[in-house]
Scaffold this motif. Structure first.
Motif, PDB file in Angstrom:
ATOM      1  N   ARG A  62       0.841  -1.191   0.000  1.00 26.62           N
ATOM      2  CA  ARG A  62       0.000   0.000   0.000  1.00 26.62           C
ATOM      3  C   ARG A  62       0.880   1.246   0.000  1.00 26.62           C
ATOM      4  O   ARG A  62       1.902   1.291   0.677  1.00 26.62           O
ATOM      5  CB  ARG A  62      -0.907  -0.022   1.229  1.00 26.62           C
ATOM      6  CG  ARG A  62      -2.009   1.026   1.215  1.00 26.62           C
ATOM      7  CD  ARG A  62      -3.104   0.637   2.211  1.00 26.62           C
ATOM      8  NE  ARG A  62      -2.555   0.536   3.554  1.00 26.62           N
ATOM      9  CZ  ARG A  62      -2.539   1.559   4.419  1.00 26.62           C
ATOM     10  NH1 ARG A  62      -3.003   2.731   4.066  1.00 26.62           N
ATOM     11  NH2 ARG A  62      -2.051   1.392   5.627  1.00 26.62           N
ATOM     12  N   ASP A  92      -2.414  -0.160  -4.781  1.00 26.29           N
ATOM     13  CA  ASP A  92      -3.257   0.055  -3.609  1.00 26.29           C
ATOM     14  C   ASP A  92      -2.882   1.425  -3.041  1.00 26.29           C
ATOM     15  O   ASP A  92      -2.056   1.544  -2.149  1.00 26.29           O
ATOM     16  CB  ASP A  92      -3.015  -1.052  -2.579  1.00 26.29           C
ATOM     17  CG  ASP A  92      -3.964  -0.976  -1.394  1.00 26.29           C
ATOM     18  OD1 ASP A  92      -4.803  -0.053  -1.362  1.00 26.29           O
ATOM     19  OD2 ASP A  92      -3.852  -1.832  -0.495  1.00 26.29           O
ATOM     20  N   LYS A 152      -8.421   3.493   1.477  1.00 24.23           N
ATOM     21  CA  LYS A 152      -7.802   2.656   0.453  1.00 24.23           C
ATOM     22  C   LYS A 152      -8.425   2.961  -0.902  1.00 24.23           C
ATOM     23  O   LYS A 152      -9.642   2.988  -1.060  1.00 24.23           O
ATOM     24  CB  LYS A 152      -7.968   1.170   0.805  1.00 24.23           C
ATOM     25  CG  LYS A 152      -7.140   0.732   1.990  1.00 24.23           C
ATOM     26  CD  LYS A 152      -7.542  -0.651   2.471  1.00 24.23           C
ATOM     27  CE  LYS A 152      -7.177  -1.733   1.490  1.00 24.23           C
ATOM     28  NZ  LYS A 152      -5.708  -1.932   1.375  1.00 24.23           N
TER      29      LYS A 152
END
Length: 213
Positions: A98, A150, A205
């Protein structure tokens, strides 16, 4: 948590390092040259990486939980940050990590029903800030188009400057946050608090957020 920070010696990146260390995270700082290594806190591991080399960026990320990219480019070369951000996004997708992209306020809609964003309003930004705003909006656009990475895109308030760490602020999504007097402001210290909190909590996210007082 293992956090890797790009742009770690910049105004925001250096404060992210300070905040993440204070909260007990294992922090790695990615820098461009040997001279920058000496600017890092002792508790931070420093690594040198060529940000144009996506494979090298991916390798640097691979043993971390989350990346925070607070890259900026010099005056007159503001647009170069877009390609560097794309490289970070591509690298993050390769190693499935991420990544929080530290952008600008350009994308944010003005409050009170205005049809404009911070960037599109012809009277909002000083002329000397417009190139940076355009670059940050382009960063946001490549994040929005990314189907592989992400990502999270983080926007400060209109005025982002050194200050104090209050530890209290508001969080929004797509509209510029203003106080009761119409000012839109956040300190770099509290912006760093918000970035580390997002690294920990992953509330946004594949979406965007903003913070302000």
């Amino acid at each position: 948590m293992k956090i890797i920070v790009f742009g770690a010696t910049g105004d925001v990146g250096s404060r992210v390092l300070t905040e993440a260390i204070a909260q007990g995270h294992d922090v790695t700082a990615m820098v461009r040259n040997e001279a920058s290594l000496s600017k890092l806190p002792e508790a931070v591991k420093g690594r040198i990486v060529d940000l144009t080399d996506t494979a090298a960026v991916a390798a640097s990320m691979s043993d971390h939980d989350v990346a925070i990219s607070s890259l900026r480019t010099p005056s007159g070369r503001e647009g170069e940050v877009v390609a560097l951000t794309q490289s970070v996004l591509n690298a993050a997708s390769l190693v499935n990590i991420r990544v929080i992209i530290v952008g600008g306020a350009a994308r944010l809609r003005l409050p009170n029903g205005s049809p404009h964003t911070v960037l599109s309003d012809p009277n909002f930004l000083p002329e000397n800030v417009v190139p940076t705003a355009r670059a940050s909006f382009a960063q946001f656009e490549i994040c929005s188009r990314s189907s592989d990475a992400d990502w999270t895109y983080a926007s400060p308030s209109a005025l982002l400057r050194p200050g104090v760490r209050r530890g209290e602020f508001r969080v929004g999504t797509d509209t510029l946050l203003v106080d009761e007097t119409g000012n839109s402001e956040i300190s770099m210290e509290d912006f760093a608090v918000a970035l580390v909190a997002e690294a920990q909590n992953a509330q946004f996210k594949r979406s965007s957020f903003t913070v302000g007082y």
